[in-house]
Design a protein around this motif. Structure first.
Motif, PDB file in Angstrom:
ATOM      1  N   LEU A  50       0.792  -1.230   0.000  1.00  0.00           N
ATOM      2  CA  LEU A  50       0.000   0.000   0.000  1.00  0.00           C
ATOM      3  C   LEU A  50       0.823   1.278   0.000  1.00  0.00           C
ATOM      4  O   LEU A  50       0.388   2.287  -0.569  1.00  0.00           O
ATOM      5  CB  LEU A  50      -0.934   0.012   1.219  1.00  0.00           C
ATOM      6  N   GLU A  81       4.444   7.820  -9.580  1.00  0.00           N
ATOM      7  CA  GLU A  81       3.355   8.668  -9.075  1.00  0.00           C
ATOM      8  C   GLU A  81       2.618   9.397 -10.192  1.00  0.00           C
ATOM      9  O   GLU A  81       1.500   9.898  -9.987  1.00  0.00           O
ATOM     10  CB  GLU A  81       3.902   9.678  -8.068  1.00  0.00           C
ATOM     11  N   THR A  84      -7.621   7.331 -12.825  1.00  0.00           N
ATOM     12  CA  THR A  84      -7.296   6.874 -11.476  1.00  0.00           C
ATOM     13  C   THR A  84      -5.800   6.625 -11.354  1.00  0.00           C
ATOM     14  O   THR A  84      -5.198   6.035 -12.253  1.00  0.00           O
ATOM     15  CB  THR A  84      -8.041   5.561 -11.161  1.00  0.00           C
ATOM     16  N   PRO A  85      -5.172   7.081 -10.264  1.00  0.00           N
ATOM     17  CA  PRO A  85      -3.764   6.731 -10.065  1.00  0.00           C
ATOM     18  C   PRO A  85      -3.573   5.221 -10.172  1.00  0.00           C
ATOM     19  O   PRO A  85      -4.341   4.437  -9.606  1.00  0.00           O
ATOM     20  CB  PRO A  85      -3.472   7.247  -8.648  1.00  0.00           C
ATOM     21  N   HIS A 125      -1.434   3.129  -8.938  1.00  0.00           N
ATOM     22  CA  HIS A 125      -1.212   2.431  -7.674  1.00  0.00           C
ATOM     23  C   HIS A 125      -2.519   2.233  -6.926  1.00  0.00           C
ATOM     24  O   HIS A 125      -2.805   1.146  -6.405  1.00  0.00           O
ATOM     25  CB  HIS A 125      -0.217   3.222  -6.823  1.00  0.00           C
ATOM     26  N   GLN A 126      -3.334   3.263  -6.865  1.00  0.00           N
ATOM     27  CA  GLN A 126      -4.613   3.171  -6.166  1.00  0.00           C
ATOM     28  C   GLN A 126      -5.522   2.124  -6.797  1.00  0.00           C
ATOM     29  O   GLN A 126      -6.195   1.360  -6.103  1.00  0.00           O
ATOM     30  CB  GLN A 126      -5.304   4.542  -6.187  1.00  0.00           C
ATOM     31  N   ALA A 127      -5.539   2.069  -8.117  1.00  0.00           N
ATOM     32  CA  ALA A 127      -6.394   1.106  -8.805  1.00  0.00           C
ATOM     33  C   ALA A 127      -5.949  -0.328  -8.549  1.00  0.00           C
ATOM     34  O   ALA A 127      -6.782  -1.244  -8.469  1.00  0.00           O
ATOM     35  CB  ALA A 127      -6.386   1.390 -10.307  1.00  0.00           C
ATOM     36  N   GLY A 166      -6.485  -1.138  -4.470  1.00  0.00           N
ATOM     37  CA  GLY A 166      -7.730  -0.733  -3.830  1.00  0.00           C
ATOM     38  C   GLY A 166      -8.522  -1.888  -3.253  1.00  0.00           C
ATOM     39  O   GLY A 166      -9.121  -1.779  -2.175  1.00  0.00           O
ATOM     40  N   HIS A 167      -8.534  -3.056  -3.930  1.00  0.00           N
ATOM     41  CA  HIS A 167      -9.373  -4.160  -3.473  1.00  0.00           C
ATOM     42  C   HIS A 167      -8.816  -4.846  -2.228  1.00  0.00           C
ATOM     43  O   HIS A 167      -9.561  -5.547  -1.525  1.00  0.00           O
ATOM     44  CB  HIS A 167      -9.548  -5.183  -4.601  1.00  0.00           C
ATOM     45  N   ARG A 201      -6.944  -3.060   0.138  1.00  0.00           N
ATOM     46  CA  ARG A 201      -6.703  -2.057   1.178  1.00  0.00           C
ATOM     47  C   ARG A 201      -7.503  -2.337   2.457  1.00  0.00           C
ATOM     48  O   ARG A 201      -6.939  -2.320   3.559  1.00  0.00           O
ATOM     49  CB  ARG A 201      -7.025  -0.663   0.636  1.00  0.00           C
TER      50      ARG A 201
END
Length: 827
Positions: free
Chosen positions: A47, A57, A279-280, A282-284, A287-288, A290
């Motif tokens: 994360l 980034e 969407t960033p 990394h976040q995508a 996300g599942h 997290r």
């Protein structure tokens, strides 16, 4: 520094004189710090650390949210990629990749199945990845042949590939001359132009249907502009890199403008009500997972707090034993600050040693986590104990030292000099210290209640997951993947004949109850969706339905254990001759024709080959979970494999009648070799293994939280035992007087048990209130159970009361063994 050295020297001597106490404190801290460090290492890797790409980034994913079907984070049609390249000016580059395919690699050794991904020629440039050997793609390798007005053809690059470091090592032995060598992918000569770095992995979201371990990459050579704009062709995962200084909000604003223009210009975007998201990356990707990882971090943090409270209780016990020593030090001039500093130094010393032990525990714990981790937990190829993890361990160690050392040090630094120095051996626990110890135990039980409640809810949720009707039977089924070479199986008839012969020969084998093939294996990690309509939709504008597409041979339904609900399944004749029939699942039937029989109804859809047309529904099967065992996102349409163009790449399912699934692997491999020696089998696994993988994150979190809850309960029990036992030890005179005055043994034992149960009940009530306050935070981790489930809370509360009672039994037995005369004589 001199005084600090003196404190350390004195503290070392004292700790060495009390080895049992020292080892107990260090072991408790090492367990808490080690578990916390191990979980933080995973959280940091998944994360907190950026993706392993230069300037990660700035990488974003451009995705479609299809409102009409509820599909979030979907791929784009190829033509949409061109729209964004031409109309958006906030990106330095936009690249795309399609699904992962399995190709046969032949030449230079036995046949091997490799995973191949097609990408735009600028794909690695956008990611910022350079080849370890050779080069990546040039713009020419993504171009099509061009014929000018005079009829001259512009030459373009032939088929090329960039291979992974892993394939280079295992297939070519790491030979340096692999660059420039020709390999055969599905019987097509392809030139190797580069080898990627050892550490390179393509990280994509879980719903992208792409493997992390891709063996070879090829540049797509077709015109994106000519591709139809529809859901069936929406298979491009788009990665873009933001220009320096551009914010995510600016990129989203321009993406919204392009989406609005597309909705005005094209029916597909308008009818599907598509929203484009930026969407960033990394976040995508993370996300599942997290919520799961943060829940584990909270759980292990609770264990650390309980461990610290236990150590604080141990220190308070030792402070009682050291009252006379501290009183003497105060009497000869030791100030309160000096005494508190000495005690804090000792606490810090055991905390440091506990932190070092915690690092060893963390290393072992990380190895266990990597061995038990679910396959779809991203970015866990390795989890190092690096700088951030070491810093976390240092901070946790210091915080722990303060948590368990400060209050006992402050309490002990104010001794009652006259009372302690005149003491003739009587040890009476200070009421304030006793209340503090009781408060710490109440906090331990409350925290254990929170953690045990969460574990109980997760267990019940997992039970519900195991009871979900997936629509197929995975037990006793073996699966493997077969990819037919394009050149030797160029006709639909050749491809259909191969799978017919495979099924025919396999059914002769003893132990094979059924065998069939499907384009998409349920819960196999991939899916194919496309729109469809029914007759009523033609009278309404803007109605777009979305379904999973499956192309199956007739034996696939029995092999998968999919139950027929109404009508009939495909016959061998349907597979060879009829191209206008489909089978649908119960979910589609209920949504498309509620209250009516679906048999004989017509639906408008696109098969594998050719334009969309009308199909007749001849059968309905049970609803099948294709890509998610926890919820049904889309309905499913089954097409006959051969009459719909015949897929080259199919998953074969063989159901065993008498032997275990793995017992079929060898004979089936021999059959395929007899049919075509150049075709290898890949992904030979029981179907149940895919089901286990699909539910692995829930099982992973449940097991770890359950383990932490067990540790918390044990530590809480030790805390209750310690407080009640200390209470008995310091109440020897009082107990002796009661017994001398005629109190019965059961009465004395009940009083001791009541003390332990009172602490447990106070902690239980506090923990119940905290658990209810945090209930909504766990809702998204649960399936089929409320976060305020009364049964779970009742069972956990009863268990903790039993634990408190059991922890009080030994002190109660010690109390009734007190001899009144001995107690009074001692006093």
């Amino acid at each position: 520094m001199g005084r600090l050295f003196q404190d350390v020297k004195f503290g070392t001597r004292w700790l060495l004189r009390h080895p049992a106490f020292t080892l107990l404190v260090i072991g408790t801290l090492g367990l808490g710090i080690g578990a916390s460090t191990a979980i933080f290492s995973v959280v940091n890797r998944v994360l907190l650390q950026p993706l392993p790409y230069p300037g990660a980034e700035d990488l974003v994913l451009i995705r479609h949210d299809v409102e009409s079907s509820g599909f979030v984070g979907g791929p784009l049609p190829p033509a949409d990629v061109i729209d964004f390249r031409e109309q958006v000016n906030v990106f330095s580059g936009i690249a795309a990749t399609d699904r992962t395919f399995e190709f046969n690699l032949t030449g230079d050794g036995p046949p091997e199945v490799v995973r191949v991904a097609g990408v735009t020629s600028n794909f690695f440039d956008v990611l910022g990845i350079e080849a370890a050997y050779g080069r990546t793609f040039s713009a020419a390798e993504g171009e099509l042949p061009f014929v000018d007005r005079e009829g001259a053809t512009r030459p373009v690059a032939g088929p090329t590939a960039v291979i992974s470091h892993g394939l280079w090592q295992r297939r070519f032995g790491g030979e340096s001359d692999v660059v420039g060598r020709l390999i055969q992918l599905n019987d097509v000569d392809v030139e190797v132009i580069g080898v990627l770095p050892r550490e390179f992995r393509l990280h994509m979201p879980a719903n992208a249907g792409m493997s992390t371990d891709i063996d070879a990459w090829q540049a797509n050579q077709f015109d994106y502009r000519t591709q139809p704009r529809n859901s069936q062709n929406a298979n491009r995962r788009v990665i873009a890199r933001l220009l320096p200084g551009v914010s995510l909000a600016e990129a989203q604003q321009q993406a919204d403008a392009v989406a609005a223009w597309q909705s005005e210009s094209y029916d597909y975007h308008r009818e599907a009500r598509i929203r484009t998201t930026v969407t960033p990356m990394h976040q995508a990707i993370v996300g599942h997972v997290r919520p799961i990882l943060f829940s584990l971090l909270v759980a292990v943090g609770i264990v650390l707090l309980i461990a610290s409270a236990n150590v604080a209780n141990l220190l308070l016990v030792q402070a009682t034993e050291r009252e006379k020593e501290i009183a003497i030090r105060a009497a000869v001039g030791g100030g309160r600050r000096r005494i508190a500093r000495q005690l804090l130094t000792e606490s810090l010393m055991v905390a440091v040693v506990g932190g070092l032990v915690g690092l060893l525990v963390a290393r072992w714990g990380i190895d266990l986590l990597l061995a038990a981790r679910p396959a779809n937990l991203p970015r866990l190829e390795s989890v190092p104990i690096d700088g951030p993890v070491l810093l976390f361990t240092v901070l946790v160690t210091l915080v722990s030292a303060v948590l368990f050392g400060l209050v006992p040090a402050l309490q002990s630094s104010r001794p009652d000099l006259q009372g302690k120095l005149n003491d003739r051996g009587v040890r009476t626990a200070d009421k304030r210290r006793r209340r503090l110890r009781g408060g710490l135990v109440v906090a331990e039980v409350a925290l254990a209640m929170v953690l045990l409640t969460g574990a109980g809810l997760m267990v019940r949720s997992l039970q519900n997951v195991d009871r979900i009707d997936l629509g197929f039977q995975a037990d006793s089924a073996l699966t493997f993947h077969v990819t037919l070479p394009v050149l030797r199986y160029s006709s639909v008839g050749d491809r259909g004949e191969f799978f017919d012969r495979l099924e025919h020969e396999a059914l002769k084998m003893p132990g094979v109850a059924a065998i069939g093939a499907t384009s998409v294996l349920p819960l196999g990690g991939q899916f194919w969706t496309s729109p469809y309509q029914i007759e009523e939709d033609t009278d309404s504008d803007g109605v777009t339905r979305e379904a999973n597409y499956q192309f199956v041979t007739p034996g696939a339904f029995d092999a998968l254990g999919i139950r027929l609900v109404a009508g009939q399944l495909f016959s061998r004749a349907d597979n060879r001759e009829r191209s206008d029939v489909v089978v649908v699942d119960r979910e589609l039937a209920a949504r498309a024709w509620p209250g009516r029989s679906p048999i004989g109804q017509q639906l408008f859809a696109s098969g594998f080959n050719g334009p969309a047309r009308w199909f007749k529904v001849i059968g309905v099967v049970e609803t099948v979970h294709i890509d998610d065992p926890l919820r049904i996102l889309r309905e499913t349409i089954f097409f006959p494999h051969q009459t719909q163009g015949g897929f080259f790449s199919m998953s074969v399912i063989a159901r065993s009648s008498s032997v275990g699934p793995q017992g079929l692997a060898g004979p089936l491999r021999e059959i395929v070799t007899e049919l075509d020696p150049a075709i290898p089998l890949s992904a030979v696994r029981p179907h149940s293994a895919y089901v286990a993988d699909a539910t692995a994150p829930v099982r992973f979190a449940t097991r770890l939280i359950g383990l932490f809850a067990l540790i918390a309960v044990v530590l809480a029990a030790i805390g209750v035992y310690g407080v009640v036992s200390s209470s008995v030890r310091h109440s020897t005179r009082e107990i002796g007087l009661r017994l001398a005055l005629g109190a019965s043994h059961p009465h004395v034992a009940t009083a001791v048990l009541r003390r332990g149960l009172r602490l447990g009940l106070m902690g239980l009530i506090t923990g119940l209130l905290v658990s209810l306050a945090l209930a909504r935070l766990t809702a998204n981790l649960l399936t089929g159970v409320s976060p305020t489930d009364p049964l779970t809370y009742a069972v956990v509360g009863g268990l903790l009361l039993v634990v408190a009672a059991v922890a009080s039994i030994a002190p109660a037995r010690r109390a009734i063994r007190v001899e009144p005369m001995d107690a009074l004589r001692y006093e």
